[in-house]
Every structure is written in structure tokens, then in C-alpha cells.
Design an enzyme around this catalytic site. Structure first.
Site, PDB file in Angstrom:
ATOM      1  N   LYS A 105       0.829  -1.198   0.000  1.00  0.00           N
ATOM      2  CA  LYS A 105       0.000   0.000   0.000  1.00  0.00           C
ATOM      3  C   LYS A 105       0.869   1.256   0.000  1.00  0.00           C
ATOM      4  O   LYS A 105       2.031   1.178   0.409  1.00  0.00           O
ATOM      5  CB  LYS A 105      -0.927  -0.030   1.212  1.00  0.00           C
ATOM      6  CG  LYS A 105      -0.192  -0.155   2.540  1.00  0.00           C
ATOM      7  CD  LYS A 105      -1.125  -0.564   3.642  1.00  0.00           C
ATOM      8  CE  LYS A 105      -0.325  -0.785   4.918  1.00  0.00           C
ATOM      9  NZ  LYS A 105       0.701  -1.836   4.803  1.00  0.00           N
ATOM     10  N   TYR A 188      -2.879   4.225   6.764  1.00  0.00           N
ATOM     11  CA  TYR A 188      -3.044   3.594   8.079  1.00  0.00           C
ATOM     12  C   TYR A 188      -4.219   4.165   8.875  1.00  0.00           C
ATOM     13  O   TYR A 188      -5.136   3.415   9.245  1.00  0.00           O
ATOM     14  CB  TYR A 188      -1.735   3.690   8.872  1.00  0.00           C
ATOM     15  CG  TYR A 188      -0.630   2.850   8.276  1.00  0.00           C
ATOM     16  CD1 TYR A 188      -0.515   1.503   8.569  1.00  0.00           C
ATOM     17  CD2 TYR A 188       0.287   3.407   7.393  1.00  0.00           C
ATOM     18  CE1 TYR A 188       0.490   0.726   8.015  1.00  0.00           C
ATOM     19  CE2 TYR A 188       1.292   2.634   6.826  1.00  0.00           C
ATOM     20  CZ  TYR A 188       1.386   1.300   7.138  1.00  0.00           C
ATOM     21  OH  TYR A 188       2.372   0.531   6.583  1.00  0.00           O
TER      22      TYR A 188
END
Length: 371
Positions: A105, A188
Site C-alpha cells: 500500500k 493507516y
């Protein structure tokens, strides 16, 4: 391609930066039940030579030899650990020759690239998973269960902080490879808010800035963001590449709150502080290998022909929020988001625990953070 015809899925790790060397390559020792490292692809010859010997792989090569290395090694899957701007191209290249993709990611740097990656893997009938390691980690999955249990009452507020002092010259400081705080650290807290609220934001607002010390080149060094969710819920987070290291989040409900210390990190213990009715309980989750569970889970999906939970849609869900936050920071205005369906979300059933690894000394790959 072998693709699921044997007990172990054969992986080529593509990219040999710090994360690959200190966490991903060592994780194969804890995923050997169904995963096998068969190739390493890097643009750095010194890395290729050293890592080939260290891990005993027969097949190595540069990016220009990507397809040939995959064919020669009979790789079933790739784990892409590349600069963000290369994720789309290498996903498409892997998909075209029938190789499954596990991609770090953020999934990509634009919504269009995410959609192209989903399309390429669907059209070539290969799996696509985005490497959300916290979807398999106990402290974060237990936080989800606490929220769902009702002990906090109705969850209303999420607050996250993720900061570090990024090393001068690190790729996170460069716009040409998709650097910046929002793309690097943004996934996150955005992802945590989404999986804790079990919903998608409808409006966002962001400030970005910083980077006055010469380390940063055309990227956001810091960002502060607000996300409005349905049912009166709000998430806020602060992220930075120029601040002292902090990694924590807090979920506040009508009956209590949960503070998760070191909640976004790896290589350290994670702690819960749960306060309900004025009483605080503390629980420590010991350091564990967060990368082997990703391999084990994705290999199961390949071998059993199942769609991964953190699939391309999950990666797209975060990137569309990041893009909206970037637009808000540019215009100084809030940005509305269209409704977005994400029927499958992480649950405690995905928990996989493996012992921690001892990070090896990396080759030509210094840690991103200073100190």
C-alpha cells in the site's frame, strides 16, 4: 504457470528496499506451510547477488527481465514492494502472464490506476490483494471486536497520529515516485477508521504543508485531516514525515474509549488501554511477524480460489479518500465523496499469529526514518 497445483504458492518478491529486506523476505520462514520464495527482482545488482545467496533462490533479475524471471522461476505470485508510481505497471505486467499479485500500500497514486489494476487482474483471472498487514494482526482485530461488542457504546470519534523523521534522500521525500505523507502514512489511519466504523467517509477536509528544511521535493511533509462518516461519526488524524515518532489511535464511544499504542507499527509490542465506566484495563499484544500472515492468507486464497478480503476494492477505497484529501488541501475546501460499497471487512476470523523475526542488516537499503 504452476498456479495452485502444488501445496506451496511460489513467490517472486519485486523490489528490494528496506521493507522487503528487513520484514518481507525473512517472513517466508514463518509462511513455509503454503508459501515459497523462488525469485527476487531488483534494479540493484549488489542486492541481487547478496540476497540470492542469503535466501538460496535460483532466480534473480532486474525490472527489465521481470517476465522472464517469473517464467523461469515458475512463479505463481508476486509481492510488489516498489515505489508507489510503479504499482500499476507491474500489476498489469504480472496479470498479463497469469501471475497473482500481492501489492504493498498505497495500492496506487490515483483512482484511475487502482481501477486499471482491478480490471487487469479480473480480465486475466488472477488474484489481487493489497498488503494490509493489520487485517491479520491481533491488537487491531481485537479493537474491531471491542467496537462490535458494544462495550464502547456507539462509536463516535476516531483520532490517529502517525509521525516519523524521514531520512534525507528517502523516496518518501520525492514526488516523482509517489512520496509524501498522505500517500505513505495516510492509508493507516484512513483504513483503521474505515474498519472500526465499518463504513465509508462521505466528506473530507485536509491541511498539508511543512517541509521547509530542504528534505522534501514537491510532496506534503505533514497533513492534518478530518473525515465525516455517516451516523454522526468523525475521524481525524495527524501524519508527518518531519516529527518525532508516534504511532497510536483512539476510538471514543458513548460508553468508553480504546487507546491503541503503537497501533500502526510492526516490530514492537502493541498495547490496548480500554476505559469503560471510569475503569481502565490494559492489555499487551507481544511483537509478532506481521508479514508472514499476509503470505499465508494470500496463498490460501490462491490455492482455494477465494477472493482476498483486502482486495483491490479495499485499496481503491483508501486511495479515493487520499485523492480527495489532496484536492481539499489544494483548494482549502471540504470535498464530498460519493457513496461507496465495501461489503467485506476484516474480522477476528482472519487472525494469524507468527513469532517475530530478527531483522537482518539490509544491503543498500537504509531505514526510512532517521535515528
Amino acid at each position: 504457470m504452476a498456479q495452485g497445483t502444488s501445496r506451496r504458492v511460489r513467490y517472486a518478491v519485486v523490489g528490494a528496499g528496506n521493507l522487503a529486506q528487513v520484514a518481507i523476505l525473512p517472513a517466508f520462514q514463518h509462511a513455509e506451510e503454503n508459501s515459497e520464495l523462488v525469485a527476487i527482482i531488483s534494479s540493484d545488482k549488489a542486492k541481487r547477488v547478496t540476497l540470492q545467496e542469503k535466501y538460496g533462490v535460483e532466480h534473480v533479475g532486474g525490472y527489465e527481465n521481470f517476465e522472464q524471471v517469473l517464467r523461469d522461476s515458475k512463479a505463481d505470485a508476486v509481492y510488489l514492494v516498489l515505489p508507489n508510481t510503479l504499482h500499476r505497471a507491474f500489476t498489469e505486467r504480472a496479470a498479463r502472464i497469469g501471475v497473482h499479485v500481492l501489492c504493498e500500500k498505497p495500492m496506487a497514486t490515483s483512482v484511475e490506476d487502482c481501477e486499471a489494476m482491478i480490471r487487469a487482474t479480473n480480465e486475466n483471472d488472477v488474484k489481487l490483494m493489497v498488503a494490509y498487514r493489520l487485517h491479520f494482526e491481533e491488537a487491531n482485530l481485537r479493537a474491531i471486536e471491542l467496537m462490535r461488542s458494544g462495550r464502547l457504546g456507539n462509536p463516535l470519534v476516531f483520532t490517529g497520529t502517525l509521525t516519523q523523521q524521514v531520512r534525507k534522500g528517502d523516496i518518501r521525500t520525492r514526488v516523482d515516485v509517489g512520496g509524501g505523507a498522505l500517500l505513505d502514512e495516510g492509508p493507516y489511519p484512513i483504513n483503521a477508521a474505515r474498519y472500526l466504523f465499518r463504513d465509508e467517509p462521505r466528506e473530507v477536509f485536509a491541511f498539508t504543508g511543512g517541509g521547509r528544511d530542504g528534505r522534501f521535493h514537491g510532496v506534503d511533509a505533514s497533513a492534518f485531516a478530518l473525515m465525516r462518516f455517516p451516523n454522526g461519526r468523525v475521524a481525524q488524524f495527524a501524519i508527518s514525515h518531519e516529527a518525532s515518532a508516534v504511532s497510536s489511535y483512539r476510538l471514543v464511544g458513548t460508553e468508553g474509549d480504546l487507546l491503541v499504542k503503537h497501533g500502526f507499527g510492526y516490530g514492537t509490542d502493541i498495547q490496548h488501554e480500554l476505559t469503560v465506566g471510569g475503569e481502565t484495563e490494559t492489555r499487551t499484544f507481544k511483537n509478532s511477524d506481521q508479514f508472514a500472515p499476509e503470505l499465508v492468507y494470500f496463498s490460501k486464497c490462491v490455492l482455494e480460489d477465494r477472493d482476498p478480503e483486502p482486495n483491490g476494492i479495499e485499496g481503491l477505497a483508501d486511495v479515493r479518500v487520499i485523492v480527495a484529501l489532496q484536492e481539499s488541501a489544494r483548494t482549502g475546501m471540504p470535498v464530498k465523496l460519493a457513496p461507496f460499497e465495501k461489503p467485506k471487512r476484516p474480522t477476528l476470523e482472519q487472525l494469524i499469529v507468527r513469532p517475530p523475526v530478527e531483522p537482518p542488516e539490509p544491503v543498500n537499503a537504509p531505514a526510512p526514518a532517521e535515528g
